[in-house]
Design a protein around this motif. Structure first.
Motif, PDB file in Angstrom:
ATOM      1  N   GLU A 101       0.817  -1.202   0.000  1.00 41.99           N
ATOM      2  CA  GLU A 101       0.000   0.000   0.000  1.00 41.99           C
ATOM      3  C   GLU A 101       0.861   1.268   0.000  1.00 41.99           C
ATOM      4  N   MET A 102       0.402   2.275  -0.741  1.00 35.52           N
ATOM      5  CA  MET A 102       1.033   3.598  -0.759  1.00 35.52           C
ATOM      6  C   MET A 102      -0.042   4.627  -0.427  1.00 35.52           C
ATOM      7  N   PRO A 103       0.287   5.653   0.343  1.00 32.96           N
ATOM      8  CA  PRO A 103      -0.716   6.689   0.628  1.00 32.96           C
ATOM      9  C   PRO A 103      -1.239   7.314  -0.665  1.00 32.96           C
ATOM     10  N   GLU A 104      -2.549   7.479  -0.758  1.00 32.48           N
ATOM     11  CA  GLU A 104      -3.220   8.132  -1.890  1.00 32.48           C
ATOM     12  C   GLU A 104      -3.224   7.319  -3.188  1.00 32.48           C
ATOM     13  N   ILE A 105      -2.679   6.095  -3.166  1.00 31.69           N
ATOM     14  CA  ILE A 105      -2.623   5.304  -4.397  1.00 31.69           C
ATOM     15  C   ILE A 105      -3.137   3.901  -4.115  1.00 31.69           C
ATOM     16  N   ALA A 106      -4.078   3.439  -4.943  1.00 33.11           N
ATOM     17  CA  ALA A 106      -4.587   2.070  -4.838  1.00 33.11           C
ATOM     18  C   ALA A 106      -5.010   1.608  -6.218  1.00 33.11           C
ATOM     19  N   GLY A 107      -4.885   0.321  -6.455  1.00 33.29           N
ATOM     20  CA  GLY A 107      -5.308  -0.265  -7.727  1.00 33.29           C
ATOM     21  C   GLY A 107      -4.170  -0.320  -8.735  1.00 33.29           C
ATOM     22  N   TRP A 108      -4.551  -0.502 -10.000  1.00 37.56           N
ATOM     23  CA  TRP A 108      -3.565  -0.615 -11.075  1.00 37.56           C
ATOM     24  C   TRP A 108      -2.968   0.744 -11.415  1.00 37.56           C
ATOM     25  N   VAL A 109      -1.656   0.780 -11.507  1.00 35.79           N
ATOM     26  CA  VAL A 109      -0.931   1.996 -11.870  1.00 35.79           C
ATOM     27  C   VAL A 109      -0.055   1.681 -13.079  1.00 35.79           C
ATOM     28  N   PRO A 110      -0.346   2.299 -14.222  1.00 36.08           N
ATOM     29  CA  PRO A 110       0.514   2.102 -15.394  1.00 36.08           C
ATOM     30  C   PRO A 110       1.763   2.974 -15.294  1.00 36.08           C
ATOM     31  N   TYR A 111       2.865   2.437 -15.789  1.00 29.49           N
ATOM     32  CA  TYR A 111       4.124   3.178 -15.857  1.00 29.49           C
ATOM     33  C   TYR A 111       4.351   3.602 -17.298  1.00 29.49           C
ATOM     34  N   VAL A 112       4.624   4.900 -17.481  1.00 27.58           N
ATOM     35  CA  VAL A 112       4.893   5.454 -18.796  1.00 27.58           C
ATOM     36  C   VAL A 112       6.373   5.823 -18.831  1.00 27.58           C
ATOM     37  N   GLU A 113       7.116   5.236 -19.773  1.00 28.15           N
ATOM     38  CA  GLU A 113       8.549   5.531 -19.863  1.00 28.15           C
ATOM     39  C   GLU A 113       8.758   6.912 -20.470  1.00 28.15           C
TER      40      GLU A 113
END
Length: 116
Positions: free
Chosen positions: A54-66
């Protein structure tokens, strides 16, 4: 840059439950490396995603953009109306900054490390 989406994290307070679901649902093979669990598709040798703590303010799928220049991309995101959640997070393959776009979606801007 051919395809900017290069990685996906699933950030969850119930990481092990998420990993079990992904394994049961899609057959993705887990590989626990401590603070995250890599997920690899059947028949593949390299992971494409990870389940993370878990990260504060972030939940679910997070895509990474290079991106080519992480600092410049964060500045451009800020100027374009994004909220900057975390900057310069060190990862196993490079550095990332997490942003929330004006519509509310979270993504990570990612710069490949020199050793990758």
């Amino acid at each position: 840059m051919p395809l900017p989406f290069v990685w996906f994290d699933n950030i969850s307070a119930q990481r092990q439950d998420t990993v079990q679901f992904m394994q049961d649902m899609f057959g993705w093979r887990p590989s626990d490396i401590g603070s995250m669990t890599f997920l690899t598709s059947e028949g593949e040798t390299k992971p494409f995603a990870a389940a993370c703590e878990e990260m504060p303010e972030i939940a679910g799928w997070v895509p990474y953009v290079e991106v080519d220049d992480l600092q410049a991309s964060v500045a451009r995101a800020r100027e374009s109306g994004a909220s900057i959640l975390f900057e310069g997070v060190k990862g196993p393959a490079g550095d990332a900054s997490f942003i929330r776009d004006p519509g509310g979606s979270v993504m990570a801007l990612w710069k490949r490390g020199q050793d990758v």
